[in-house]
Structure formats: structure tokens, C-alpha cells
Design an enzyme around this catalytic site. Structure first.
Site, PDB file in Angstrom:
ATOM      1  N   PHE A 293       6.274 -11.558  -4.831  1.00 54.02           N
ATOM      2  CA  PHE A 293       7.644 -11.745  -4.361  1.00 54.02           C
ATOM      3  C   PHE A 293       7.622 -12.010  -2.862  1.00 54.02           C
ATOM      4  O   PHE A 293       6.996 -11.267  -2.094  1.00 54.02           O
ATOM      5  CB  PHE A 293       8.445 -10.482  -4.681  1.00 54.02           C
ATOM      6  CG  PHE A 293       9.902 -10.558  -4.345  1.00 54.02           C
ATOM      7  CD1 PHE A 293      10.801 -11.170  -5.214  1.00 54.02           C
ATOM      8  CD2 PHE A 293      10.394 -10.002  -3.179  1.00 54.02           C
ATOM      9  CE1 PHE A 293      12.152 -11.236  -4.914  1.00 54.02           C
ATOM     10  CE2 PHE A 293      11.742 -10.060  -2.871  1.00 54.02           C
ATOM     11  CZ  PHE A 293      12.619 -10.680  -3.749  1.00 54.02           C
TER      12      PHE A 293
ATOM     13  N   ASN B  53      12.224  -1.743  -2.962  1.00 50.51           N
ATOM     14  CA  ASN B  53      12.972  -2.967  -3.249  1.00 50.51           C
ATOM     15  C   ASN B  53      12.606  -3.320  -4.690  1.00 50.51           C
ATOM     16  O   ASN B  53      11.714  -4.124  -4.946  1.00 50.51           O
ATOM     17  CB  ASN B  53      12.583  -4.088  -2.287  1.00 50.51           C
ATOM     18  CG  ASN B  53      13.365  -5.355  -2.528  1.00 50.51           C
ATOM     19  OD1 ASN B  53      14.336  -5.378  -3.278  1.00 50.51           O
ATOM     20  ND2 ASN B  53      12.919  -6.446  -1.918  1.00 50.51           N
ATOM     21  N   PRO B  54      13.279  -2.688  -5.669  1.00 51.12           N
ATOM     22  CA  PRO B  54      12.852  -2.781  -7.066  1.00 51.12           C
ATOM     23  C   PRO B  54      13.381  -4.044  -7.732  1.00 51.12           C
ATOM     24  O   PRO B  54      14.215  -4.775  -7.163  1.00 51.12           O
ATOM     25  CB  PRO B  54      13.510  -1.550  -7.688  1.00 51.12           C
ATOM     26  CG  PRO B  54      14.794  -1.430  -6.927  1.00 51.12           C
ATOM     27  CD  PRO B  54      14.466  -1.848  -5.509  1.00 51.12           C
TER      28      PRO B  54
END
Length: 286
Positions: free
Chosen positions: A89, A191-192
Site C-alpha cells: 500500500f 491504518n487498517p
């Protein structure tokens, strides 16, 4: 061709492709192939043909919505430049705010323990270690591809002299995760994956960010429910939890934390654009 002409043509090409920041992206790509800073473009003259050819290739990929950071190989985050690429990510500027919040929470502690769940590139964990050298930081990542980027960036920062970050494979919802730290952690941050099923995403995200970092079930909060339980177990009494979330979860995520029980000072915080961005809470268990 001159750098000025190349940039003007490139910005038009990216604008026609629907890229959100065409001029900036064109400048960053040209700076990358020239090996200069973006400011260095101000004094760039004629661009050699081989460099212009490489730039054209990157431009075509960016027009096809390959993330800019995958093409340059790096993403800036606070005071760091992190390696990124396929399988991890890409850290966003808005996440810098929750990293700053963590640093504010531990500012008065000589040797705090911070756990970053779902660390990805390591952006939050490595920023904490860089800016608070006394901190013990544990970065947990579930995705087998993403954790290679976590390890790579952690090794690079340790080689640069930062406090080493302890990188662990694991699922943030696992009831046994980091059990040796139960009741001792000062801050748990994450920050899931929080994107609701069926949400429409930009092509850069939908086509290139790893699914495990994005999707959070029907309401986007499936992983967060397990995360809150893990945090309650790991934190010391009075320890803090911080969770980034989607714009539309500024009410639902704080409500989820409150309904879990045992949390005080539950609050939501906006990003620089005023959009709901992350929820924080203090563990109220004695």
C-alpha cells in the site's frame, strides 16, 4: 527537446488521461529520470534523447494509472523517503497526521512502546522510530508481499542510524498476537483495511494496492472490530489507540470503539482538508 517543452506536453497528456495532478506528476517523473530534485528542473535545459525516451515510457504508464510512486520507486512520508512498489500500500500524506499524533502521545516518555498494526511500507512505525529514538517500535504486517517492503525499509532506516524497528508477521485480529506485550504498550496505531465492499476506488488504488490493505467487509469495519480487541489487550491502563478510517466512518468508527467498552476520551480528528480521518481513544481499564 527542452525540459520545459517536455513538461508542458507531458502535463497535457496526463490531464487528458484523467490524472489528478498532471503537472506535478510530470515534474516528479522527469526529475526521477534526470536524477535531480523537482526544484532542479528549474535550471534543466535540453534533455538527452535517451532520457526523453525513458521519460516517455514512464509517462505512458502513469497515463495508464500506474501509481506515480511505483514509477519513481519511492514515497515521501514526513521526514522519510520510503521504497514502495507492487505488493504494498502506498502511504498517503493524510496518514502523516496520525503518525504525528502518536509522536505527541509519547513525547514525554523516555522509552515508550509503540505497536503499528498493518504496517505495510512501515511509514508510521519508521517515522516514530526516526523522530523518537528512545521508542521501542513493533511493526506487524499480515500480507506476505507487503512485509518484504516493511523489512526492506526497516533495514534501510536502521542502516541510516535510526533505532531498529521490530518487524513481525501477523494478523492484527489474532487473539494471540504479541501476547508477550499484553498490558505494556503505550500506543497502538493502525491504518487498517477499511474500504467497504462495493466502494468505487481510483484505478491507482483498485488495480495496484494489495486487496488485504483495502477491503474491510460490508461496512469497512470488520477488521477494525478485531483490532480494537487486540489493542485493549496490548495496551497498558491509560495507553492510547489510534485508527485511521475512511471519510464516511467519522461517526461509525468512534461509535464502534465506545460500544466495545473500556475506552475513554474517544474522539475523531479531521485531516487537513477537514474530512474525518482518524479516531483516538484512551484505555480506561485499571
Amino acid at each position: 527537446m527542452s525540459a520545459r517543452r517536455l513538461l508542458a506536453d507531458a502535463a497535457r497528456r496526463l490531464a487528458d488521461a484523467g490524472v489528478e495532478s498532471p503537472r506535478v506528476d510530470a515534474e516528479l517523473l522527469l526529475a526521477a529520470v534526470l536524477g535531480v530534485s523537482r526544484a532542479g528542473l528549474l535550471t534543466a535545459g535540453e534533455v538527452p534523447a535517451d532520457v526523453a525516451h525513458r521519460f516517455a515510457g514512464l509517462l505512458e504508464q502513469r497515463a495508464a494509472r500506474v501509481p506515480l510512486q511505483h514509477l519513481t520507486g519511492t514515497a515521501p512520508f514526513r521526514h522519510l523517503k520510503l521504497a514502495v512498489g507492487p505488493g504494498v500500500f502506498v502511504p498517503r500524506p493524510e496518514t502523516e497526521l496520525i503518525a504525528g499524533w502518536v509522536l505527541d502521545r509519547i513525547a514525554g516518555l523516555e522509552a515508550p512502546t509503540v505497536v503499528d498494526l498493518g504496517s505495510g511500507s512501515g511509514a508510521i512505525a519508521l517515522s516514530v522510530a526516526h523522530e523518537h529514538p528512545g521508542a521501542r517500535v513493533v511493526a506487524v504486517e499480515r500480507d506476505a508481499g507487503a512485509i518484504e517492503w516493511t523489512r526492506h525499509n526497516a533495514a534501510a532506516r536502521a542502516a541510516a542510524g535510526d533505532t531498529p524497528v521490530d518487524v513481525r508477521p501477523g494478523d492484527m485480529t489474532d487473539p494471540g498476537l504479541l501476547s508477550e506485550l499484553d498490558g505494556t504498550v503505550d500506543v497502538v496505531v493502525s491504518n487498517p483495511p477499511y474500504v467497504p465492499e462495493g466502494a468505487r476506488l481510483p484505478r491507482e488504488v483498485a488495480d495496484h494496492d494489495p486487496p488485504l490493505a483495502l477491503w474491510g467487509g460490508p461496512d469497512g469495519l470488520d477488521v477494525v472490530r478485531g483490532l480494537v480487541r487486540t489493542a485493549a489487550r496490548l495496551l497498558r491502563p491509560g495507553g492510547w489507540l489510534g485508527i485511521e478510517h475512511a471519510d464516511q466512518q467519522g461517526g461509525s468508527l468512534p461509535a464502534l470503539v465506545r460500544s466495545a467498552g473500556g475506552w475513554a476520551e474517544v474522539a475523531d480528528h479531521p485531516d487537513l482538508a477537514g474530512r474525518p480521518r482518524y479516531t483516538t481513544a484512551r484505555l480506561d481499564r485499571q
